[in-house]
Structures are given as structure tokens and as C-alpha cells.
Design a protein around this motif. Structure first.
Motif, PDB file in Angstrom:
ATOM      1  N   PHE A   1       0.796  -1.221   0.000  1.00  0.00           N
ATOM      2  CA  PHE A   1       0.000   0.000   0.000  1.00  0.00           C
ATOM      3  C   PHE A   1       0.833   1.278   0.000  1.00  0.00           C
ATOM      4  N   TYR A   2       2.039   1.219   0.598  1.00  0.00           N
ATOM      5  CA  TYR A   2       2.729   2.466   0.871  1.00  0.00           C
ATOM      6  C   TYR A   2       4.083   2.655   0.195  1.00  0.00           C
ATOM      7  N   ASP A   3       4.817   1.596  -0.092  1.00  0.00           N
ATOM      8  CA  ASP A   3       6.184   1.813  -0.595  1.00  0.00           C
ATOM      9  C   ASP A   3       6.643   0.676  -1.504  1.00  0.00           C
ATOM     10  N   LEU A   4       5.795   0.235  -2.411  1.00  0.00           N
ATOM     11  CA  LEU A   4       6.089  -0.942  -3.232  1.00  0.00           C
ATOM     12  C   LEU A   4       7.342  -0.743  -4.080  1.00  0.00           C
ATOM     13  N   LYS A   5       7.525   0.441  -4.648  1.00  0.00           N
ATOM     14  CA  LYS A   5       8.663   0.674  -5.538  1.00  0.00           C
ATOM     15  C   LYS A   5       9.994   0.425  -4.835  1.00  0.00           C
ATOM     16  N   VAL A   6      10.095   0.875  -3.584  1.00  0.00           N
ATOM     17  CA  VAL A   6      11.344   0.698  -2.829  1.00  0.00           C
ATOM     18  C   VAL A   6      11.661  -0.779  -2.644  1.00  0.00           C
ATOM     19  N   TYR A   7      10.643  -1.566  -2.310  1.00  0.00           N
ATOM     20  CA  TYR A   7      10.874  -2.982  -2.038  1.00  0.00           C
ATOM     21  C   TYR A   7      11.082  -3.785  -3.315  1.00  0.00           C
TER      22      TYR A   7
END
Length: 258
Positions: free
Chosen positions: A74-80
């Protein structure tokens, strides 16, 4: 007001450090065990003390795994996606209530099938415990000086470390009060006044959705997301359906029981 600096570590034993935030989780799970045990006796459900302990464990796994996965999605998919190993860096934070909520539902479905007990009976009991965990968790956020609110000029505004020089809403305390204390009593009262299965669970769903939507008006949105349509935060978009569906189900179940 200056933020009252509180050491996030309340006890150190050699290299071991025990943090207030972790303590809040422990207290929440302990309170959950006692409330569930009380409800099992009151409702005379066929669950032993070991079963209740297992149920708390299932719920804890749902909260932790679902909360972590929910934050990632929901919040930080791109980073992971860019650095998958960050999934395991839990010490950096990153938990989502809505993910934990879905995680608990799934874990209780599995437990209900294993013990051949009504899923809704379990969820109704859990609904009375969740506000305690939410309230304690928000106190932990406040102690850590994280998830603070938007800038304000109200007398109780606080200057948070990392939040700039201007005072901000202590939105963690707003959430601790509304999603914790107030919601606990609302769900508790509804569970005592109505014998209709599902009423406590849907009351919690509606109450949390409403209170979270309101507090998000004062809470600083996630920097990596910002606002949707120049107004809604991600927390509001995830909470609004909870309020609408929960309110509809409470109304429907109440009408059916009348």
C-alpha cells in the motif's frame, strides 16, 4: 510545546535493548489473551486455555505478517521492488494497520477451520481486543516521535524531532484516544447490548474507519505518496470502505434482529 524526549529504549542489558514500542506489542497481546479468555468463559465457547493462547499466536502472526506485507503493497512498493531484501529490515519500521487487519482475518479463518468453531464468534471477540492494541501502538509511535501530524498553531501543537521547527498536531495521541479508548468502549458496549453475531466486529470496522478517516485530516501524509486528488491520504482511502461497509452491516444486522 516541545516534544518531551523519551528514550525509546526503556531497558538495556548488555547488548540487548528493550524498546517501548516492542513493550506495547507485548502488553497488547497480553491484554488480548485475558479479554479472549473472559469472553470464552462468558459465551461458553468450546475453547481451552491452550486454544486461547494459540488464537493469540495466530492473531499475532496475522498482525505482523499482514501488517508488513500491507505496508509494502500500500505504501512503498517501488522501494521494495528495487531492493527486495528491505522486506526483512523490520527494525526500520513499516507496518500497516489495514494489512494487519486482513492478516488477522485470514489467520482466524485458518484457526476457525482447525477448531471447527464459528469464524464470526472469533472475530467478535477479537474486535474487543483490537482497540487496545491500536491505542498502545499509537502511544509507542508517540514515544518514538514518528507518524506526527500536520503543522498547526493550536496551543497543544508539538515540535517533533525530524518534523521541522514548526509545531505539529500530536496525531498519534488523537488516534490513541479515538481508535483506542473510545472505540474500545463502543465495541464493548455493543457486544453487551446485542447478542447478534457480527455486530461487534462490524461496529469495530465502522468505528475504526470513521476515526481513522477523521484523524488523517490532522496527520502528516506519507512523504512518498502525498495526497490523492489533492485531498485524500492513503489511510483515508483504505478506511472509508471500512466505515461504509461496517455501518451498512451493523444497520442490516440490527434490522434483521429487530
Amino acid at each position: 510545546m516541545q516534544f518531551p524526549h523519551i528514550d525509546p529504549v526503556f531497558l538495556s542489558i548488555g547488548p540487548l535493548q528493550f524498546r517501548w514500542y516492542g513493550l506495547m506489542y507485548v502488553l497488547a497481546f497480553a491484554a488480548t489473551y485475558f479479554i479472549l479468555s473472559s469472553e470464552v468463559r462468558r459465551k461458553q465457547y468450546p475453547l481451552t486455555k491452550d486454544d486461547v493462547a494459540d488464537l493469540v499466536f495466530y492473531g499475532a502472526m496475522g498482525v505482523v505478517l499482514g501488517g508488513r506485507l500491507g505496508y509494502i503493497l500500500f505504501y512503498d512498493l517501488k522501494v521494495y521492488l528495487a531492493d527486495p531484501l528491505q522486506v526483512f529490515a523490520v527494525w526500520k519500521g513499516g507496518m500497516s494497520f489495514h494489512g494487519g487487519f486482513l492478516g488477522v482475518i485470514l489467520s482466524f479463518v485458518l484457526f476457525a477451520r482447525r477448531k471447527t468453531i464459528s469464524f464470526w464468534a472469533l472475530i467478535d471477540m477479537a474486535a474487543q481486543c483490537a482497540p487496545i492494541g491500536l491505542g498502545l501502538g499509537r502511544i509507542g509511535n508517540f514515544i518514538n516521535g514518528e507518524l506526527y501530524g500536520r503543522q498547526t498553531d493550536v496551543p497543544w501543537g508539538m515540535v517533533f524531532p525530524g518534523g521541522g521547527e514548526l509545531p505539529r498536531h500530536p496525531s498519534q495521541l488523537y488516534e490513541a484516544l479515538l481508535e483506542g479508548l473510545v472505540l474500545f468502549f463502543i465495541v464493548r458496549i455493543m457486544s453487551r447490548r446485542s447478542d447478534v453475531t457480527g455486530i461487534p466486529a462490524w461496529t469495530f470496522c465502522a468505528g475504526y474507519g470513521l476515526f481513522r478517516f477523521i484523524v488523517e485530516l490532522f496527520r502528516q501524509p506519507d512523504a512518498q505518496i502525498g495526497f490523492f486528488f489533492n485531498f485524500f491520504s492513503m489511510g483515508q482511502l483504505l478506511s472509508l470502505p471500512m466505515f461504509l461497509v461496517g455501518s451498512f452491516m451493523v444497520f442490516r444486522l440490527s434490522r434483521r434482529a429487530a
